[in-house]
Design a protein around this motif. Sequence first.
Motif, PDB file in Angstrom:
ATOM      1  N   SER A 151       2.894   5.928  -3.141  1.00  0.00           N
ATOM      2  CA  SER A 151       4.061   6.620  -3.699  1.00  0.00           C
ATOM      3  C   SER A 151       3.991   6.694  -5.220  1.00  0.00           C
ATOM      4  CB  SER A 151       5.339   5.900  -3.260  1.00  0.00           C
ATOM      5  OG  SER A 151       6.463   6.524  -3.810  1.00  0.00           O
ATOM      6  N   VAL A 152       3.541   5.612  -5.845  1.00  0.00           N
ATOM      7  CA  VAL A 152       3.400   5.609  -7.308  1.00  0.00           C
ATOM      8  C   VAL A 152       2.355   6.636  -7.729  1.00  0.00           C
ATOM      9  CG1 VAL A 152       2.524   4.223  -9.250  1.00  0.00           C
ATOM     10  CG2 VAL A 152       4.232   3.268  -7.710  1.00  0.00           C
ATOM     11  N   LEU A 153       1.262   6.728  -6.971  1.00  0.00           N
ATOM     12  CA  LEU A 153       0.204   7.686  -7.316  1.00  0.00           C
ATOM     13  C   LEU A 153       0.635   9.135  -7.103  1.00  0.00           C
ATOM     14  CD1 LEU A 153      -3.031   6.002  -5.936  1.00  0.00           C
ATOM     15  CD2 LEU A 153      -2.299   6.219  -8.310  1.00  0.00           C
TER      16      LEU A 153
ATOM     17  N   ALA B  61      -6.720  -1.585  -9.106  1.00  0.00           N
ATOM     18  CA  ALA B  61      -6.254  -0.198  -8.970  1.00  0.00           C
ATOM     19  C   ALA B  61      -4.732  -0.127  -9.060  1.00  0.00           C
ATOM     20  CB  ALA B  61      -6.737   0.383  -7.644  1.00  0.00           C
ATOM     21  N   LEU B  62      -4.057  -1.084  -8.441  1.00  0.00           N
ATOM     22  CA  LEU B  62      -2.593  -1.126  -8.505  1.00  0.00           C
ATOM     23  C   LEU B  62      -2.121  -1.313  -9.941  1.00  0.00           C
ATOM     24  CD1 LEU B  62       0.159  -1.306  -6.977  1.00  0.00           C
ATOM     25  CD2 LEU B  62      -0.216  -3.773  -6.868  1.00  0.00           C
TER      26      LEU B  62
ATOM     27  N   GLY C 212     -13.815 -10.727  -0.843  1.00  0.00           N
ATOM     28  CA  GLY C 212     -12.994 -11.290  -1.912  1.00  0.00           C
ATOM     29  C   GLY C 212     -12.911 -10.370  -3.117  1.00  0.00           C
ATOM     30  N   ARG C 213     -14.042  -9.836  -3.502  1.00  0.00           N
ATOM     31  CA  ARG C 213     -14.034  -8.917  -4.656  1.00  0.00           C
ATOM     32  C   ARG C 213     -13.376  -7.596  -4.306  1.00  0.00           C
ATOM     33  NH1 ARG C 213     -19.625 -10.489  -7.746  1.00  0.00           N
ATOM     34  NH2 ARG C 213     -19.163 -12.701  -7.703  1.00  0.00           N
ATOM     35  N   LEU C 214     -13.554  -7.144  -3.073  1.00  0.00           N
ATOM     36  CA  LEU C 214     -12.919  -5.905  -2.632  1.00  0.00           C
ATOM     37  C   LEU C 214     -11.396  -6.047  -2.610  1.00  0.00           C
ATOM     38  CD1 LEU C 214     -13.673  -3.072  -1.613  1.00  0.00           C
ATOM     39  CD2 LEU C 214     -13.595  -3.999   0.697  1.00  0.00           C
ATOM     40  N   SER C 215     -10.906  -7.212  -2.190  1.00  0.00           N
ATOM     41  CA  SER C 215      -9.454  -7.416  -2.171  1.00  0.00           C
ATOM     42  C   SER C 215      -8.886  -7.388  -3.583  1.00  0.00           C
ATOM     43  CB  SER C 215      -9.089  -8.729  -1.476  1.00  0.00           C
ATOM     44  OG  SER C 215      -9.442  -9.832  -2.266  1.00  0.00           O
ATOM     45  N   PHE C 216      -9.644  -7.893  -4.533  1.00  0.00           N
ATOM     46  CA  PHE C 216      -9.145  -7.866  -5.904  1.00  0.00           C
ATOM     47  C   PHE C 216      -9.297  -6.479  -6.524  1.00  0.00           C
ATOM     48  CE2 PHE C 216      -9.007  -9.243 -10.417  1.00  0.00           C
ATOM     49  CZ  PHE C 216      -7.708  -9.703 -10.378  1.00  0.00           C
TER      50      PHE C 216
ATOM     51  N   TYR D  59       0.809  -1.231   0.000  1.00  0.00           N
ATOM     52  CA  TYR D  59       0.000   0.000   0.000  1.00  0.00           C
ATOM     53  C   TYR D  59       0.841   1.279   0.000  1.00  0.00           C
ATOM     54  CZ  TYR D  59      -3.657   3.342   1.037  1.00  0.00           C
ATOM     55  OH  TYR D  59      -4.496   4.418   0.991  1.00  0.00           O
ATOM     56  N   PRO D  60       1.878   1.399   0.838  1.00  0.00           N
ATOM     57  CA  PRO D  60       2.708   2.621   0.768  1.00  0.00           C
ATOM     58  C   PRO D  60       3.392   2.797  -0.600  1.00  0.00           C
ATOM     59  CG  PRO D  60       3.147   1.435   2.803  1.00  0.00           C
ATOM     60  CD  PRO D  60       2.279   0.556   1.968  1.00  0.00           C
TER      61      PRO D  60
END
Length: 176
Positions: free
Chosen positions: A37-39, A102-103, A93-97, A32-33
Motif C-alpha cells: 500500500s505504501v508503494l 526495502a521497507l 536470514g539475509r533474505l529476511s533482512f 506485507y500488505p
Amino acid sequence: MKVPLRLGNSGAYAVLFTAQTVAAAFLFWVVYPIFISVLTHVGEYQELRISTQIAILGGITLLHFCYWTRLKWIAVTPPFHSILAAHICSFVGRLSFLFSGALFSSIFFRHVPQLDMFPPFGQALFKTLYVAGILFSFFCYSLELERLGKAVGDLPQKARQPRLPTQPVDRQRRSN
C-alpha cells in the motif's frame, strides 16, 4: 501427581526458534500488505486499523521475548551438521533482512518526502517506533538464522580436533 515438563537445551532451543519463526512469518504476513500500500500510494496518508496495530505489536513482542530469552539462557543447538543447510540458513536470514531494508527505504526515502503534510509529532513518533520495532525484529531474526547457520555448518567438537600424522616406522630400529 504432576510430572514437570523438562526440556533440555535442544528442546528449549527448538521451541524458541519455532516461535521466533512463527512470529517473523506472522509479521511478514501482516506488514506485507501495508508495504504494498505504501508503494502504490506514495505520499498518501496510511491509516492502520487498531487490530493491525495490536497484531504487529503482538508479533514484535513474541519475537523479541523468544529471541532475548534464547540469547540469554539457551545455547544454539544444531539438529544436524550440513554445509548446504548452513548456507541455506544464512541465505534465508539475509533474505529476511532484505525485506526490512526495502521497507525502510520505501517509507523513509520515498513515502515520507512525498507527504503533503506531516502527522502531529506524537503520531509521527509512534509510527516511527512501530517501524523501528518491525525492522529491529527482522534484524534479530536474521541474526538468529545466521547463528543457526553457523552452528549447522560447524563440525562437531570431535571432528574439529586435528589428527596427528602417523609416525613413520623406523625399520632399522625394528630389525635390531
